[in-house]
Motif scaffolding. Structure first.
Motif, PDB file in Angstrom:
ATOM      1  N   ILE A  13       3.216  -8.937  -5.000  1.00  0.00           N
ATOM      2  CA  ILE A  13       2.274  -9.725  -4.904  1.00  0.00           C
ATOM      3  C   ILE A  13       2.861 -11.209  -5.433  1.00  0.00           C
ATOM      4  N   LEU A  49      -8.101  -6.135  -2.140  1.00  0.00           N
ATOM      5  CA  LEU A  49      -8.299  -4.868  -2.159  1.00  0.00           C
ATOM      6  C   LEU A  49      -7.319  -4.214  -3.051  1.00  0.00           C
ATOM      7  N   VAL A  50      -5.764  -4.809  -2.977  1.00  0.00           N
ATOM      8  CA  VAL A  50      -4.862  -4.363  -4.118  1.00  0.00           C
ATOM      9  C   VAL A  50      -5.378  -4.118  -5.316  1.00  0.00           C
ATOM     10  N   LEU A  51      -5.737  -5.410  -5.564  1.00  0.00           N
ATOM     11  CA  LEU A  51      -6.434  -5.678  -7.050  1.00  0.00           C
ATOM     12  C   LEU A  51      -7.277  -4.562  -7.440  1.00  0.00           C
ATOM     13  N   MET A  71      -7.473   2.819 -10.022  1.00  0.00           N
ATOM     14  CA  MET A  71      -6.569   3.808 -10.230  1.00  0.00           C
ATOM     15  C   MET A  71      -6.091   3.768 -11.751  1.00  0.00           C
ATOM     16  N   LEU A  72      -5.853   2.691 -12.120  1.00  0.00           N
ATOM     17  CA  LEU A  72      -5.373   2.626 -13.667  1.00  0.00           C
ATOM     18  C   LEU A  72      -6.693   3.062 -14.494  1.00  0.00           C
ATOM     19  N   PHE A  84     -11.004   3.244  -1.149  1.00  0.00           N
ATOM     20  CA  PHE A  84     -10.264   3.823  -0.106  1.00  0.00           C
ATOM     21  C   PHE A  84     -10.531   3.351   1.459  1.00  0.00           C
ATOM     22  N   TYR A 131       0.809  -1.134  -0.079  1.00  0.00           N
ATOM     23  CA  TYR A 131      -0.168   0.144   0.067  1.00  0.00           C
ATOM     24  C   TYR A 131       0.926   1.250  -0.115  1.00  0.00           C
ATOM     25  N   TRP A 148       0.748   6.418  -7.130  1.00  0.00           N
ATOM     26  CA  TRP A 148      -0.610   6.810  -7.780  1.00  0.00           C
ATOM     27  C   TRP A 148      -0.692   8.290  -7.360  1.00  0.00           C
ATOM     28  N   ILE A 167     -12.897   6.238  -6.184  1.00  0.00           N
ATOM     29  CA  ILE A 167     -11.471   5.956  -5.337  1.00  0.00           C
ATOM     30  C   ILE A 167     -11.595   6.008  -3.948  1.00  0.00           C
ATOM     31  N   LEU A 170      -7.944  -1.469  -6.036  1.00  0.00           N
ATOM     32  CA  LEU A 170      -7.477  -0.461  -6.109  1.00  0.00           C
ATOM     33  C   LEU A 170      -6.585  -0.177  -7.412  1.00  0.00           C
ATOM     34  N   PHE A 171      -5.893  -1.205  -7.864  1.00  0.00           N
ATOM     35  CA  PHE A 171      -5.579  -1.151  -8.997  1.00  0.00           C
ATOM     36  C   PHE A 171      -6.351  -0.795 -10.280  1.00  0.00           C
TER      37      PHE A 171
END
Lengths: 359, 176
Positions: free
Chosen positions: A164, B67-69, B75-76, B33, A138, A145, B29, B71-72
């Motif tokens: 990952i 959650l990482v995926l 964001m992208l 978050f 994170y 970002w 976003i 957010l990815f």
């Protein structure tokens, strides 16, 4: 004299942060890294501030504090400041479960107090460390970002993909150890590494019992800490400085601090899981008092820890960086099959120990 | 109000407040978050209930993986295409009926269940739950466990298939 557990934990936290981690970052981290890189590249390194340049870190830190803090106009300001904070918090948190030693017997008024040399003896210490390393993504992703800069964004993406991918082999390598020692508690894993292995003189450390797991874990740890040869998130020739391109002053300092702390956490975990943690071999032949034994064990932990850190640095200054596809190929096609093989072999040896094979 | 209750209400507040941001925020976003804080709050409540394994698994899988995926993706997509993706309301009637049915089901479960309530919840000694969970998964609940693993395997194979087909179509020269 009864101390409440909360006060005891607070004292331990203060001791670990101010008397172990920060001096380690200043000298074992900043100073030694600069000196070692200088020696490897046949330079002199910092030698102006104080005798042998020993006061250099004390000059560097105020410098970072006094630099101007620049936030890009197009950045998401809240997330931009949150990024380094997340990185630093997570880097510090790993040390909460690190067993620096067994117990230190302190005699007060004739009563022996056994003080555990670990801030929190969590039942699921191994999983806690894995969870923290997965959270570390994170700090890097968000700062990459929020900077609103393509180099930062690319650095952040690379870093997340890398972390990952390597988390898998990290977790799979640890499973072998958990199978052998039947516990997820870090101090118990260290205790399970006591005694001797093969021929009666080799210490029963997991590096000798689990050589494949050790290699996969070690490589995955390199990737998790984003250090060379796995430092693609901040590859200078391609990405300027990667995710921390847009950070200045102490915010950049926080990233540097958390990077060093992540390396120390990695070294501490390698020591704990594979090099017998605080176990000092052959110490039982010396007939020392429990207090001295405990101190020697803490010394043993820090000796192994420092050796691993030096190894990390030597690798950083002597290896070229991987290409991105090489990195992914190693992660998915070499490391994961190897760690799965390690689990299968460990299961086989637990079912049928080696001394029963030939009769 | 003892320490235990204060901590419980703290985590409960974090969970509920951030979950409502997830639902009501129009900026996707911020929604993604605040999901982070929701997961953290739930993990905190698990810790208070002495469910240490569950709490860490919550962090490891939901926060560290899913959650990482998420957010990815968020964001992208918002950065490459210059359109802010906002969440709007549509199909109000259908959604309302589904929500009502779900709320009824959850409420029914909540009211009819025989909850294990103990005043000494906070003072129970912490003990490791991973052994019991492991034993239960591999003995009494082995069938659902295996079915879940087969579903995951199918998902992985499917994802690999889709990724490969795209690679062949666009004729990307292989890196070798």
């Amino acid at each position: 004299m009864e101390i409440s557990p909360v006060i005891e934990a607070l004292i331990k936290i203060i001791v670990v942060i101010f008397f172990i981690l920060l001096p380690c970052v200043a000298y074992l981290g900043v100073q030694l890294e600069r000196k070692l890189s200088a020696w490897i590249q046949n330079r002199v390194g910092p030698n102006r501030v104080g005798p042998y340049g020993l006061l250099q870190p004390l000059a560097d830190i105020p410098k970072l504090f006094f630099k101007e803090d620049i936030v890009p106009a197009a950045a998401n300001k809240f997330v931009h400041s949150l990024g380094p904070l997340i990185s630093l918090t997570i880097a510090f948190s790993t040390f909460a479960v690190m067993p620096f030693g067994d117990t230190l017997p302190i005699v007060v008024n004739g009563v022996v107090h056994n003080i555990s040399l670990q801030i929190a003896n969590v039942n699921i210490g191994v999983l806690y460390v894995l969870a923290l390393s997965s959270l570390a993504v994170y700090g890097i992703t968000l700062s990459g970002w929020s900077s609103n800069n393509k180099y930062s964004l690319l650095g952040g993406i690379r870093s997340s993909a890398q972390m990952i991918s390597y988390e898998l082999s990290l977790g799979l390598s640890i499973i072998g150890i958990v199978m052998l020692s039947n516990t997820l508690q870090l101090n118990d894993i260290v205790k399970a590494q006591s005694g001797y292995y093969l021929f009666g003189f080799l210490p029963n450390w997991n590096i000798f019992v689990q050589p494949i797991g050790f290699i996969t874990f070690f490589v995955a740890m390199f990737a998790e800490t984003n250090r060379l040869p796995f430092d693609l998130p901040e590859a200078e020739p391609e990405l300027v400085a990667g995710y921390h391109t847009e950070y200045t002053g102490m915010k950049f300092g926080m990233f540097m601090l958390s990077e060093f702390l992540a390396m120390f956490a990695a070294a501490g975990m390698i020591t704990t899981l594979y090099l017998g943690g605080w176990q000092a071999p052959y110490i039982e032949y010396l007939n020392l008092s429990p207090f001295v034994v405990s101190l020697v064990q803490v010394g043993a932990f820090f000796t192994k820890f420092a050796l691993i850190v030096v190894f990390f640095m030597i690798v950083r200054w002597s290896m070229p960086r991987f290409r991105y596809d090489q990195l992914m190929n190693i992660g998915w096609k070499v490391m994961i099959p190897l760690s799965l093989l390690n689990i299968a072999l460990t299961g086989l040896f637990i079912l049928k120990p080696i001394h029963t094979w030939f009769n | 109000m003892n320490m235990y209750e204060i901590i419980f209400y703290f985590f409960a507040f974090i969970t509920v407040a951030s979950a409502s941001v997830v639902v009501f925020s129009r900026n996707i976003i911020y929604a993604a978050f605040s999901l982070l804080f929701t997961f953290f709050g739930v993990a905190g409540i698990y810790v208070l209930l002495n469910a240490d394994f569950l709490a860490i698994t919550q962090l490891l899988i939901y926060v560290g993986g899913i959650l990482v995926l998420l957010l990815f993706g968020v964001m992208l997509t918002t950065n490459t295409v210059n359109i802010d993706i906002k969440s709007g309301s549509m199909n109000v009637l259908a959604a309302a009926s589904v929500v009502a049915a779900l709320a009824g089901l959850l409420g029914g479960v909540f009211w009819t269940s025989d909850w294990f309530v103990s005043k000494q919840m906070g003072e129970l000694p912490a003990q490791t739950t991973s052994k019991e969970i492991g034993t239960a998964l591999i003995t009494t609940h082995v069938l659902p466990f295996e079915i879940a693993s087969v579903i995951l395997l199918v998902a992985i194979v499917g994802a690999a298939m889709m990724a490969r087909r795209e690679g062949i179509k666009s004729q990307i020269p292989s890196s070798k």
